[in-house]
Design a protein around this motif. Structure first.
Motif, PDB file in Angstrom:
ATOM      1  N   GLU A 163      32.568  43.230  48.566  1.00  0.00           N
ATOM      2  CA  GLU A 163      31.524  43.573  47.592  1.00  0.00           C
ATOM      3  C   GLU A 163      30.178  43.822  48.274  1.00  0.00           C
ATOM      4  OE1 GLU A 163      33.171  41.536  43.469  1.00  0.00           O
ATOM      5  OE2 GLU A 163      31.761  40.380  44.709  1.00  0.00           O
ATOM      6  N   GLU A 181      37.641  50.314  47.500  1.00  0.00           N
ATOM      7  CA  GLU A 181      37.479  49.780  46.143  1.00  0.00           C
ATOM      8  C   GLU A 181      38.834  49.399  45.546  1.00  0.00           C
ATOM      9  OE1 GLU A 181      35.106  52.645  44.029  1.00  0.00           O
ATOM     10  OE2 GLU A 181      33.431  52.393  45.423  1.00  0.00           O
ATOM     11  N   GLU A 182      39.860  50.199  45.825  1.00  0.00           N
ATOM     12  CA  GLU A 182      41.207  49.872  45.360  1.00  0.00           C
ATOM     13  C   GLU A 182      41.692  48.579  46.024  1.00  0.00           C
ATOM     14  OE1 GLU A 182      43.709  53.264  46.130  1.00  0.00           O
ATOM     15  OE2 GLU A 182      42.398  54.601  44.984  1.00  0.00           O
ATOM     16  N   GLU A 185      40.073  45.566  44.418  1.00  0.00           N
ATOM     17  CA  GLU A 185      40.691  45.213  43.136  1.00  0.00           C
ATOM     18  C   GLU A 185      42.008  44.476  43.348  1.00  0.00           C
ATOM     19  OE1 GLU A 185      39.210  45.281  40.166  1.00  0.00           O
ATOM     20  OE2 GLU A 185      37.504  45.924  41.403  1.00  0.00           O
ATOM     21  N   LYS A 188      41.161  40.939  44.286  1.00  0.00           N
ATOM     22  CA  LYS A 188      40.686  40.206  43.107  1.00  0.00           C
ATOM     23  C   LYS A 188      41.862  39.736  42.248  1.00  0.00           C
ATOM     24  CE  LYS A 188      36.058  42.127  42.386  1.00  0.00           C
ATOM     25  NZ  LYS A 188      35.241  43.006  41.526  1.00  0.00           N
ATOM     26  N   GLN A 189      42.897  40.548  42.166  1.00  0.00           N
ATOM     27  CA  GLN A 189      44.078  40.181  41.365  1.00  0.00           C
ATOM     28  C   GLN A 189      44.799  38.967  41.934  1.00  0.00           C
ATOM     29  OE1 GLN A 189      46.553  43.693  40.907  1.00  0.00           O
ATOM     30  NE2 GLN A 189      44.807  44.903  40.182  1.00  0.00           N
TER      31      GLN A 189
END
Length: 192
Positions: A163, A181-182, A185, A188-189
């Motif tokens: 980030e 960015e992918e 994500e 984060k999952q």
């Protein structure tokens, strides 16, 4: 400037002297940064002389790990300052190489295009398909040093890092930002 000899010298030291517990900051990482720096440098249109300086910095940027992790960028510069005059590098060449080495220090703060290129090359994997494979080698290294203990700590660290991170060159922004960015994500999952 004896570029081939200067880079062969440090490659030999890295391949024979780096400790085995450096699973991320190893010869493969240096070679990856060199490849990425060359690709970005070509795309950014830098000249042949600047390319040699850029790649010299890429080969030397983590050489300080031969002495230890703490302050390794400064140690990498010292090693470059000791070795490169013997290979015909001028004082100005070495100053530029050291500027590029220091540009890889986190948080990154590159001051010119060559420094931006090496900063992006050093973290190129953040926006690639091999992000998790390479990330696992960094997890193992940080766990060895006791920086992190669990996968949840690691994933939280990665989210914070991703980030805050940004690419600097047009080439890296257009070719790596979306995949980064992918990857963010996906990390984060994994968080609880």
């Amino acid at each position: 400037m004896q570029f081939e000899e200067a880079t062969a010298y440090i490659l030999n030291k890295l391949s024979s002297e780096l400790p085995a517990h450096l699973t991320y900051h190893c010869l493969a990482h240096t070679q990856d940064v060199v490849r990425s720096a060359r690709q970005i440098g070509v795309a950014e249109g830098i000249g042949e002389y600047d390319m040699k300086l850029l790649l010299t910095a890429a080969y030397y940027h983590d050489a300080g790990f031969l002495k230890g992790a703490a302050g390794h960028e400064e140690e990498s510069c010292r090693m470059a300052e000791e070795a490169l005059p013997g290979f015909g590098y001028s004082a100005d060449d070495i100053k530029q190489v050291c500027g590029m080495i220091m540009a890889t220090q986190i948080p990154q703060n590159p001051q010119n295009l060559l420094e931006q290129i090496i900063a992006d090359a050093d973290l190129d994997y953040l926006g690639r398909d091999d992000f998790f494979t390479i990330g696992n080698t960094l997890f193992d290294e940080l766990a060895f040093f006791g920086v992190i203990k669990t996968e949840d700590e690691w994933n939280a660290l990665q989210v914070r890092f991703l980030e805050k991170h940004h690419f600097f060159t047009y080439t890296a922004i257009t070719s790596r930002q979306q995949k980064k960015e992918e990857n963010l994500e996906l990390v984060k999952q994994k968080l609880p």
